[in-house]
Enzyme design. Structure first.
Site, PDB file in Angstrom:
ATOM      1  N   HIS A  71     -20.773  -4.501  50.187  1.00  0.00           N
ATOM      2  CA  HIS A  71     -20.814  -3.608  49.019  1.00  0.00           C
ATOM      3  C   HIS A  71     -21.043  -4.386  47.741  1.00  0.00           C
ATOM      4  CE1 HIS A  71     -16.795  -4.799  47.611  1.00  0.00           C
ATOM      5  NE2 HIS A  71     -16.405  -4.740  48.881  1.00  0.00           N
ATOM      6  N   CYS A  87     -14.061  -7.514  53.037  1.00  0.00           N
ATOM      7  CA  CYS A  87     -15.456  -7.125  52.845  1.00  0.00           C
ATOM      8  C   CYS A  87     -16.287  -8.272  52.270  1.00  0.00           C
ATOM      9  CB  CYS A  87     -15.534  -5.932  51.899  1.00  0.00           C
ATOM     10  SG  CYS A  87     -14.826  -4.427  52.561  1.00  0.00           S
TER      11      CYS A  87
END
Length: 111
Positions: A71, A87
């Site tokens: 992301h 992440c």
């Protein structure tokens, strides 16, 4: 091939390695902190709507591993550091480029 600067997980216990794939692409990600994130930091909000305050930035690609994403981030201080809860974060302008040219089903190898 292109290389992008990223953020990486804060520690080995948060790091997944191996093969995954893109299963969903979100062009306006919202954030619901994972149970382990809330355990480490109970002050986290329960939900963050899409927009400039969202730590997932402007795009997110979900991997087959639950809770793991590639992301964007609006907090550029995180790039190049161990700063995530698992992440892979990219600059917002980079995640837009990757998002636009990466189809669902693309294999991802994290090393």
């Amino acid at each position: 091939m292109r290389i992008y600067p990223t953020s990486v997980p804060k520690g080995d216990e948060l790091t997944r390695r191996g093969y995954s794939e893109i299963v969903y692409k979100d062009d306006a990600p919202d954030l619901v902190p994972t149970p382990s994130m809330r355990e480490r930091d109970p002050s986290l909000p329960v939900y963050v709507a899409p927009g400039p305050e969202n730590p997932l930035g402007v795009r997110a690609m979900h991997l087959t591993w639950q809770y793991y994403r590639i992301h964007g981030t609006g907090d550029t201080r995180k790039i190049g550091r161990k700063s995530s809860s698992g992440c892979i974060g990219l600059y917002n302008e980079d995640i837009i480029e990757v998002f636009d040219r990466t189809p669902i089903g693309t294999q991802v190898k994290l090393i």
